[in-house]
Design an enzyme around this catalytic site. Structure first.
Site, PDB file in Angstrom:
ATOM      1  N   SER A  85      -0.183 114.010  11.275  1.00 28.74           N
ATOM      2  CA  SER A  85      -1.128 113.910  10.444  1.00 28.74           C
ATOM      3  C   SER A  85      -1.063 114.964   9.311  1.00 28.74           C
ATOM      4  O   SER A  85      -1.972 115.250   8.676  1.00 28.74           O
ATOM      5  CB  SER A  85      -2.141 114.497  11.388  1.00 28.74           C
ATOM      6  OG  SER A  85      -2.107 116.074  11.800  1.00 28.74           O
ATOM      7  N   THR A 216      -5.252 116.589  10.662  1.00 28.38           N
ATOM      8  CA  THR A 216      -5.391 117.387   9.668  1.00 28.38           C
ATOM      9  C   THR A 216      -5.297 118.686  10.272  1.00 28.38           C
ATOM     10  O   THR A 216      -5.478 118.888  11.341  1.00 28.38           O
ATOM     11  CB  THR A 216      -6.767 117.546   8.832  1.00 28.38           C
ATOM     12  OG1 THR A 216      -6.859 116.176   8.153  1.00 28.38           O
ATOM     13  CG2 THR A 216      -7.105 118.545   7.751  1.00 28.38           C
ATOM     14  N   THR A 234      -3.124 118.329   5.031  1.00 25.21           N
ATOM     15  CA  THR A 234      -3.154 116.991   5.739  1.00 25.21           C
ATOM     16  C   THR A 234      -2.149 116.025   5.199  1.00 25.21           C
ATOM     17  O   THR A 234      -2.049 116.139   3.784  1.00 25.21           O
ATOM     18  CB  THR A 234      -4.692 116.419   5.707  1.00 25.21           C
ATOM     19  OG1 THR A 234      -4.714 115.239   6.745  1.00 25.21           O
ATOM     20  CG2 THR A 234      -5.246 115.879   4.399  1.00 25.21           C
ATOM     21  N   ARG A 244      -6.023 107.366  -2.389  1.00 25.35           N
ATOM     22  CA  ARG A 244      -7.322 107.852  -1.777  1.00 25.35           C
ATOM     23  C   ARG A 244      -7.074 109.371  -1.484  1.00 25.35           C
ATOM     24  O   ARG A 244      -6.041 109.823  -1.004  1.00 25.35           O
ATOM     25  CB  ARG A 244      -7.380 107.007  -0.317  1.00 25.35           C
ATOM     26  CG  ARG A 244      -8.520 107.530   0.450  1.00 25.35           C
ATOM     27  CD  ARG A 244      -8.225 108.627   1.456  1.00 25.35           C
ATOM     28  NE  ARG A 244      -9.103 108.958   2.514  1.00 25.35           N
ATOM     29  CZ  ARG A 244      -9.186 109.649   3.299  1.00 25.35           C
ATOM     30  NH1 ARG A 244      -8.052 110.627   3.552  1.00 25.35           N
ATOM     31  NH2 ARG A 244     -10.133 110.259   3.992  1.00 25.35           N
ATOM     32  N   VAL A 245      -8.110 110.119  -1.963  1.00 24.90           N
ATOM     33  CA  VAL A 245      -8.167 111.664  -1.422  1.00 24.90           C
ATOM     34  C   VAL A 245      -9.194 111.923  -0.368  1.00 24.90           C
ATOM     35  O   VAL A 245     -10.534 111.484  -0.723  1.00 24.90           O
ATOM     36  CB  VAL A 245      -8.390 112.231  -2.887  1.00 24.90           C
ATOM     37  CG1 VAL A 245      -8.643 113.767  -2.522  1.00 24.90           C
ATOM     38  CG2 VAL A 245      -7.276 112.127  -3.581  1.00 24.90           C
ATOM     39  N   GLY A 246      -8.976 112.680   0.522  1.00 30.22           N
ATOM     40  CA  GLY A 246      -9.971 112.904   1.703  1.00 30.22           C
ATOM     41  C   GLY A 246     -10.828 114.347   1.281  1.00 30.22           C
ATOM     42  O   GLY A 246     -10.589 114.704   0.081  1.00 30.22           O
ATOM     43  N   ASP A 247     -11.264 114.986   2.228  1.00 29.78           N
ATOM     44  CA  ASP A 247     -12.155 116.137   1.958  1.00 29.78           C
ATOM     45  C   ASP A 247     -10.966 117.407   1.927  1.00 29.78           C
ATOM     46  O   ASP A 247     -11.526 118.451   1.196  1.00 29.78           O
ATOM     47  CB  ASP A 247     -13.072 116.424   3.338  1.00 29.78           C
ATOM     48  CG  ASP A 247     -12.226 116.278   4.452  1.00 29.78           C
ATOM     49  OD1 ASP A 247     -11.214 115.555   4.698  1.00 29.78           O
ATOM     50  OD2 ASP A 247     -12.631 117.197   5.456  1.00 29.78           O
ATOM     51  N   THR A 267     -11.669 118.773   9.746  1.00 28.56           N
ATOM     52  CA  THR A 267     -10.901 117.678  10.197  1.00 28.56           C
ATOM     53  C   THR A 267     -11.684 116.405  10.531  1.00 28.56           C
ATOM     54  O   THR A 267     -12.775 116.754  10.803  1.00 28.56           O
ATOM     55  CB  THR A 267      -9.791 117.911  11.361  1.00 28.56           C
ATOM     56  OG1 THR A 267     -10.654 118.156  12.427  1.00 28.56           O
ATOM     57  CG2 THR A 267      -9.084 119.154  11.183  1.00 28.56           C
ATOM     58  N   GLY A 268     -11.014 115.346  10.492  1.00 28.06           N
ATOM     59  CA  GLY A 268     -11.663 114.035  10.723  1.00 28.06           C
ATOM     60  C   GLY A 268     -12.109 113.140   9.543  1.00 28.06           C
ATOM     61  O   GLY A 268     -11.297 113.371   8.282  1.00 28.06           O
ATOM     62  N   GLY A 270     -12.847 112.377   6.404  1.00 27.69           N
ATOM     63  CA  GLY A 270     -12.983 113.026   4.930  1.00 27.69           C
ATOM     64  C   GLY A 270     -14.231 112.602   4.068  1.00 27.69           C
ATOM     65  O   GLY A 270     -14.814 113.317   3.473  1.00 27.69           O
TER      66      GLY A 270
HETATM   67  N1  GLY Z   1      -9.756 114.974   6.837  1.00 24.39           N
HETATM   68  C1  GLY Z   1      -8.606 114.609   6.349  1.00 24.39           C
HETATM   69  C2  GLY Z   1      -8.823 113.272   5.484  1.00 24.39           C
HETATM   70  O1  GLY Z   1      -9.920 112.790   5.786  1.00 24.39           O
HETATM   71  O2  GLY Z   1      -8.114 113.197   4.727  1.00 24.39           O
END
Ligand code: GLY
Length: 365
Positions: A85, A216, A234, A244-247, A267-268, A270
């Site tokens: 991850s 993450t 992450t 794609r970009v997460g949080d 985590t989780g 995003g």
């Molecule tokens: N929390 C990690 C992501 O959604 O990329």
């Protein structure tokens, strides 16, 4: 429900880094003044960060800086090929390319740095720290982030391991029975029931593949002086749309630090954290006087409120995905909290490194 914090209150502040003295005064905006002399140092992280918090604490105890502590901690996980991850060995995007995200904040200097969609560097947190230290910017993305990393001397490497490549090939083959990819001989996972859970139970329900891993690591510390830093790193959502970009690399979402108040990260899923500005929300709730656990749970309620799409809700109307928050405050109080029961988090405090159960909003069925 008896929470971990209720238990700690009942046991007169055991753990939780509750030992702090009298002067000088630290003012939380909108909350009673908190009087701090020395704080019991605490490092808190997602459940995959047990080694990370131990390392972070070792750095703090050696007199190291709080940001160096969290970065050295998560570097262990970034370099670990077995954590799929984060960093090296992280699961790739739709095209089989590993794209990494990271952000960090240094409380004492109010510094921040981040990278997103960075390819070819095992330790995006180190590049994020260089963005903070050696540029006038906060966030570099994609090829620009990689060019910057190269200029700072990072080697560009293949981040796929044999395991992560194999899992991507299997996923690609299962994507459709109308394309030309065949499920590899000897595949260990059968049929559409393939549910590769991440190491701490986060996951996004997916129509063709069971649960998509979405791991993450977030790590936050407070030292004996009450200085605070945090980092999140992450490989993001497995099989994501390229770019794609997460949080995790978004300051205020996957991470926020205010040296006057505390730090929080996530985590989780995003997308849910970005929409509710999770990390910043937790810190602001702590600023208003909430304990980290209450702040994390309240921020998770906002995630639930914002989850209005039927495709993202279960039959009871709850989110069908996971989000976890981890937080410390300037007093050394800490928490981990999740939408659903069963999540855990890592903590190092008072000479002990352990994994604790997270607080939660809902029992699982
Ligand atoms: N929390 C990690 C992501 O959604 O990329």
């Amino acid at each position: 429900m008896t929470t971990r914090r209720d238990f700690l209150r009942a046991t007169a502040g055991a753990g939780a880094g509750a030992a702090f003295g009298i002067v000088p005064t630290v003012k939380f905006e909108g909350a009673p003044a908190v009087h701090i002399r020395r704080v019991t140092p605490v490092a808190v992280a997602s459940a995959n960060g047990r080694e990370a918090v131990a390392k972070a604490m070792e750095v703090l105890q050696g007199g190291g800086d709080t940001l160096d502590a969290v970065v050295q901690g998560v570097n262990i996980v970034e370099r670990d090929p077995n954590d799929t991850s984060v960093g090296y060995g992280g699961l790739p995007n739709l095209d089989g390319v590993v794209q990494l995200d990271s952000s960090l904040m240094h409380g004492p200097t109010r510094g921040a740095g981040a990278v997103a969609s960075l390819e070819g560097v095992k330790t995006p947190s180190l590049v994020a720290r260089d963005v903070m230290r050696y540029t006038d910017h906060v966030l570099l993305v994609g090829p620009g982030a990689q060019e910057f990393a190269k200029s700072m001397g990072y080697p560009i490497e293949d981040l796929l391991t044999e395991e992560s490549r194999r899992r991507w090939v299997e996923w690609r083959a299962r994507l459709s029975d109308r394309d030309d990819f065949l499920i590899p001989e000897g595949s260990m996972r059968g049929g559409s029931g393939f549910r590769p859970e991440s190491s701490y139970g986060d996951g996004l329900l997916d129509s063709h593949d069971g649960v998509r891993p979405q791991g993450t690591i977030n790590c936050n510390v407070v030292n004996a002086d009450g200085d605070i830093s945090g980092v999140t790193t992450t490989s993001g959502l497995a099989w994501k749309i390229p770019g794609r970009v997460g949080d995790s690399p978004i300051i205020g979402a996957g991470l926020y630090v205010d040296n006057d108040v505390g730090a929080a990260g996530s985590t989780g899923r995003g997308e849910a954290v970005i929409k509710t500005v999770g990390g910043h929300s937790v810190v602001e709730l702590m600023r208003s006087g909430m304990h980290p656990e209450d702040a994390c749970l309240e921020a998770l309620r906002r995630v639930v409120t914002y989850t209005v799409e039927p495709r993202l809700r279960d039959e009871l109307g709850r989110p069908n995905f996971g989000v976890n928050y981890y937080a410390v405050n300037k007093k050394g109080e800490y928490a981990g909290a999740a939408i659903f029961a069963g999540s855990r988090f890592a903590v190092s405090v008072d000479g002990d490194t352990r994994v604790e159960d997270s607080a939660y909003l809902f029992e699982r069925d």
